[in-house]
Write a protein that holds these residues in place. Structure first.
Motif, PDB file in Angstrom:
ATOM      1  N   TYR A 138      48.019  -0.636  79.853  1.00  0.00           N
ATOM      2  CA  TYR A 138      48.969  -1.200  78.895  1.00  0.00           C
ATOM      3  C   TYR A 138      49.595  -2.462  79.484  1.00  0.00           C
ATOM      4  N   TYR A 139      49.541  -3.552  78.728  1.00  0.00           N
ATOM      5  CA  TYR A 139      49.961  -4.842  79.278  1.00  0.00           C
ATOM      6  C   TYR A 139      51.435  -4.824  79.691  1.00  0.00           C
ATOM      7  N   GLY A 140      52.277  -4.151  78.914  1.00  0.00           N
ATOM      8  CA  GLY A 140      53.695  -4.097  79.257  1.00  0.00           C
ATOM      9  C   GLY A 140      53.936  -3.462  80.612  1.00  0.00           C
ATOM     10  N   LEU A 141      53.122  -2.477  80.973  1.00  0.00           N
ATOM     11  CA  LEU A 141      53.254  -1.843  82.283  1.00  0.00           C
ATOM     12  C   LEU A 141      52.744  -2.780  83.374  1.00  0.00           C
ATOM     13  N   ARG A 142      51.607  -3.404  83.145  1.00  0.00           N
ATOM     14  CA  ARG A 142      51.090  -4.344  84.139  1.00  0.00           C
ATOM     15  C   ARG A 142      52.070  -5.496  84.383  1.00  0.00           C
ATOM     16  N   GLU A 143      52.726  -5.909  83.324  1.00  0.00           N
ATOM     17  CA  GLU A 143      53.672  -7.015  83.433  1.00  0.00           C
ATOM     18  C   GLU A 143      54.857  -6.638  84.314  1.00  0.00           C
ATOM     19  N   ILE A 144      55.383  -5.450  84.120  1.00  0.00           N
ATOM     20  CA  ILE A 144      56.553  -5.064  84.912  1.00  0.00           C
ATOM     21  C   ILE A 144      56.165  -4.710  86.347  1.00  0.00           C
ATOM     22  N   ILE A 145      54.931  -4.228  86.567  1.00  0.00           N
ATOM     23  CA  ILE A 145      54.438  -4.036  87.928  1.00  0.00           C
ATOM     24  C   ILE A 145      54.380  -5.380  88.648  1.00  0.00           C
ATOM     25  N   SER A 146      53.874  -6.384  87.949  1.00  0.00           N
ATOM     26  CA  SER A 146      53.798  -7.727  88.519  1.00  0.00           C
ATOM     27  C   SER A 146      55.188  -8.225  88.915  1.00  0.00           C
ATOM     28  N   GLN A 147      56.157  -8.010  88.050  1.00  0.00           N
ATOM     29  CA  GLN A 147      57.526  -8.445  88.338  1.00  0.00           C
ATOM     30  C   GLN A 147      58.094  -7.705  89.540  1.00  0.00           C
ATOM     31  N   LYS A 148      57.806  -6.418  89.627  1.00  0.00           N
ATOM     32  CA  LYS A 148      58.304  -5.604  90.749  1.00  0.00           C
ATOM     33  C   LYS A 148      57.741  -6.113  92.079  1.00  0.00           C
ATOM     34  N   HIS A 176      48.852 -11.892  88.623  1.00  0.00           N
ATOM     35  CA  HIS A 176      48.834 -12.088  87.176  1.00  0.00           C
ATOM     36  C   HIS A 176      48.559 -10.751  86.494  1.00  0.00           C
ATOM     37  N   PRO A 177      49.416 -10.327  85.566  1.00  0.00           N
ATOM     38  CA  PRO A 177      49.227  -9.014  84.937  1.00  0.00           C
ATOM     39  C   PRO A 177      47.936  -8.903  84.139  1.00  0.00           C
ATOM     40  N   GLU A 178      47.385 -10.009  83.687  1.00  0.00           N
ATOM     41  CA  GLU A 178      46.169  -9.942  82.883  1.00  0.00           C
ATOM     42  C   GLU A 178      44.924  -9.759  83.740  1.00  0.00           C
ATOM     43  N   THR A 179      44.882 -10.395  84.886  1.00  0.00           N
ATOM     44  CA  THR A 179      43.635 -10.443  85.653  1.00  0.00           C
ATOM     45  C   THR A 179      43.705  -9.799  87.034  1.00  0.00           C
ATOM     46  N   GLU A 180      44.908  -9.419  87.510  1.00  0.00           N
ATOM     47  CA  GLU A 180      45.030  -8.996  88.908  1.00  0.00           C
ATOM     48  C   GLU A 180      45.705  -7.640  89.107  1.00  0.00           C
ATOM     49  N   ILE A 181      46.010  -6.945  88.031  1.00  0.00           N
ATOM     50  CA  ILE A 181      46.612  -5.609  88.128  1.00  0.00           C
ATOM     51  C   ILE A 181      45.884  -4.672  87.169  1.00  0.00           C
ATOM     52  N   THR A 182      45.530  -3.484  87.676  1.00  0.00           N
ATOM     53  CA  THR A 182      44.873  -2.470  86.858  1.00  0.00           C
ATOM     54  C   THR A 182      45.598  -1.145  87.037  1.00  0.00           C
ATOM     55  N   VAL A 183      45.869  -0.467  85.930  1.00  0.00           N
ATOM     56  CA  VAL A 183      46.476   0.865  85.973  1.00  0.00           C
ATOM     57  C   VAL A 183      45.366   1.887  86.186  1.00  0.00           C
ATOM     58  N   THR A 184      45.584   2.820  87.101  1.00  0.00           N
ATOM     59  CA  THR A 184      44.535   3.756  87.511  1.00  0.00           C
ATOM     60  C   THR A 184      44.981   5.213  87.382  1.00  0.00           C
ATOM     61  N   VAL A 185      44.008   6.107  87.485  1.00  0.00           N
ATOM     62  CA  VAL A 185      44.292   7.547  87.455  1.00  0.00           C
ATOM     63  C   VAL A 185      44.741   7.960  88.861  1.00  0.00           C
ATOM     64  N   GLY A 186      45.953   7.594  89.185  1.00  0.00           N
ATOM     65  CA  GLY A 186      46.473   7.838  90.518  1.00  0.00           C
ATOM     66  C   GLY A 186      45.893   6.860  91.525  1.00  0.00           C
ATOM     67  N   ALA A 187      46.451   6.881  92.738  1.00  0.00           N
ATOM     68  CA  ALA A 187      45.947   5.995  93.790  1.00  0.00           C
ATOM     69  C   ALA A 187      44.568   6.425  94.268  1.00  0.00           C
ATOM     70  N   THR A 188      44.261   7.718  94.188  1.00  0.00           N
ATOM     71  CA  THR A 188      42.962   8.192  94.663  1.00  0.00           C
ATOM     72  C   THR A 188      41.826   7.529  93.894  1.00  0.00           C
ATOM     73  N   GLN A 189      41.979   7.409  92.585  1.00  0.00           N
ATOM     74  CA  GLN A 189      40.940   6.730  91.806  1.00  0.00           C
ATOM     75  C   GLN A 189      40.855   5.254  92.151  1.00  0.00           C
ATOM     76  N   ALA A 190      41.999   4.640  92.398  1.00  0.00           N
ATOM     77  CA  ALA A 190      41.993   3.232  92.800  1.00  0.00           C
ATOM     78  C   ALA A 190      41.238   3.050  94.111  1.00  0.00           C
ATOM     79  N   ILE A 191      41.483   3.937  95.066  1.00  0.00           N
ATOM     80  CA  ILE A 191      40.816   3.875  96.366  1.00  0.00           C
ATOM     81  C   ILE A 191      39.317   4.088  96.205  1.00  0.00           C
ATOM     82  N   PHE A 192      38.933   5.108  95.460  1.00  0.00           N
ATOM     83  CA  PHE A 192      37.510   5.400  95.253  1.00  0.00           C
ATOM     84  C   PHE A 192      36.814   4.238  94.545  1.00  0.00           C
ATOM     85  N   THR A 193      37.472   3.656  93.565  1.00  0.00           N
ATOM     86  CA  THR A 193      36.877   2.561  92.799  1.00  0.00           C
ATOM     87  C   THR A 193      36.679   1.326  93.660  1.00  0.00           C
TER      88      THR A 193
END
Length: 386
Positions: free
Chosen positions: A69-79, A89-106
């Motif tokens: 969800y773009y609104g979540l990516r946007e506020i993560i970027s701000q944080k 950049h929230p559009e091209t450099e942040i992805t919401v994942t199924v926990g950190a484990t999925q991010a690590i595996f991916t």
């Protein structure tokens, strides 16, 4: 029943039941006070739960965008920009994942090819090495010193080769509870500057740092940030580990490849929870208050054990505390952990499982992300051990 003519070979032939499952099962069997697994036993903020309900009732029950969800990516970027002075950049450099484990595996799947080497600092959380192996990579270990779990950076440098594709770091560090200092991160940056290595920075305990210290994210350091995936967990931050939601931040070129794998593994993450997180993050106190919240629990645990036979160095971050038992017994940590469950009804994690060659350090890991009464009961038990 498996057909008699079906033959296959395991891609993880040496994988065993995790220590978390083994200890958890034994703890339930003996009705033990459970300070083993890293999840809170207190309730989630009612405000956060109501935000999820509101999102569902508002009709956000179908697929979210693949990236999140773009609104979540946007506020993560701000944080991240506020805390670490790094713009993603929230559009091209942040992805919401199924926990950190999925991010690590991916991230590992997207970049590690057959024969590539990946440096892993031991003791290490147990999801790194299976992901490396499944993708044909070769884990290369740097064992941290048992006295303080610091990195020997010369040894680290010596382990780098022209086959090294990735380096995995974890700060604040599970299971030791130590944090990487600014000097650690600068040394890492200097060592990797002339290389072609990607950094996978596991920062799931990013907001749980004690004694006035700051979390030194890879995103704070120019050259590191340009080669790093920063992986984080809302489950750890907001006491909702069962919701399995996290995020990953990386430069556009790296994130582009990450998303190629992400879209075919999970496509997207729970939509109403993403909406709720976006609203909840608008109040910075929800995460800025965590150091004092957890330090109170850490200090309660440590103060209660000052007259016990266990010794310890205060945890610098995470919600784990290592206790040294070498003045009590010469048992292996696995044997003592089992005896504590069976005889004393208290569960902890032996960390030899996370060391190279199961090195015995004479310590057990205890989770203090628990209610006050749970911590006090554990203190009572630990003080009773002769």
């Amino acid at each position: 029943m498996t057909p008699s003519n079906l033959r296959f070979s395991s891609k993880l032939p040496n994988a065993k039941t995790t220590i978390f499952t083994t200890v958890g099962n034994l703890a339930r069997k003996h009705n033990a006070v459970d300070l083993s697994q890293g999840f809170p036993n207190f309730e989630v903020d009612e405000k956060l739960k109501s935000l999820v309900t509101d999102a569902m009732q508002s009709g956000h029950n179908q697929y979210a965008a693949m990236q999140g969800y773009y609104g979540l990516r946007e506020i993560i970027s701000q944080k991240i920009e506020t805390l670490h002075n790094r713009s993603y950049h929230p559009e091209t450099e942040i992805t919401v994942t199924v926990g950190a484990t999925q991010a690590i595996f991916t991230a590992i799947t997207a970049f590690v090819n057959h024969g590539d080497e990946v440096i892993v600092l031991k003791p290490a959380y147990d999801c790194y090495e299976p992901a490396i192996t499944l993708n044909g990579g070769v884990p290369v270990y740097v064992q941290l010193d048992a006295d303080g779990y610091r990195v020997n950076w010369q040894e680290f440098k010596n382990k780098l080769s022209d086959k090294t594709r990735m380096v995995i770091i974890n700060t604040p560090h599970n299971p030791s509870g130590r944090i990487f200092s600014k000097e650690d991160m600068l040394q890492l940056q200097d060592i990797l500057r002339p290389t072609n290595c990607i950094v996978l920075s596991d920062e799931v305990y990013e907001h749980i740092v004690f004694d006035g210290n700051e979390h030194q994210s890879a995103s704070r350091f120019e050259d590191l940030a340009q080669r790093s995936f920063v992986c984080a967990s809302f489950g750890k931050t907001f006491h909702v580990t069962g919701w399995k939601i996290g995020y990953c931040a990386a430069p556009e070129e790296l994130m582009h490849e990450f998303r190629k794998t992400h879209q075919f593994a999970v496509f997207c993450v729970d939509h109403p929870v993403q909406r709720a997180m976006a609203a909840y993050l608008k109040n910075e106190e929800h995460y800025l208050s965590l150091p004092s919240f957890y330090q109170e629990k850490r200090d309660l645990f440590q103060e209660g054990l000052k007259d016990s036979r266990f010794t310890f160095k205060p945890s610098e971050g995470t919600y784990f505390q290592l206790l040294d038992y070498t003045e009590i017994t010469t048992e292996s940590d696995e044997d003592l952990a089992k005896r504590l469950i069976v005889d004393y009804k208290l569960a902890s994690i032996p960390i030899s499982s996370f060391n190279e060659h199961n090195r015995q350090d004479g310590v057990l890991r205890f989770c203090f992300a628990k209610k006050r009464e749970t911590i006090e009961k554990a203190i009572q038990i630990l003080n009773s051990i002769p």
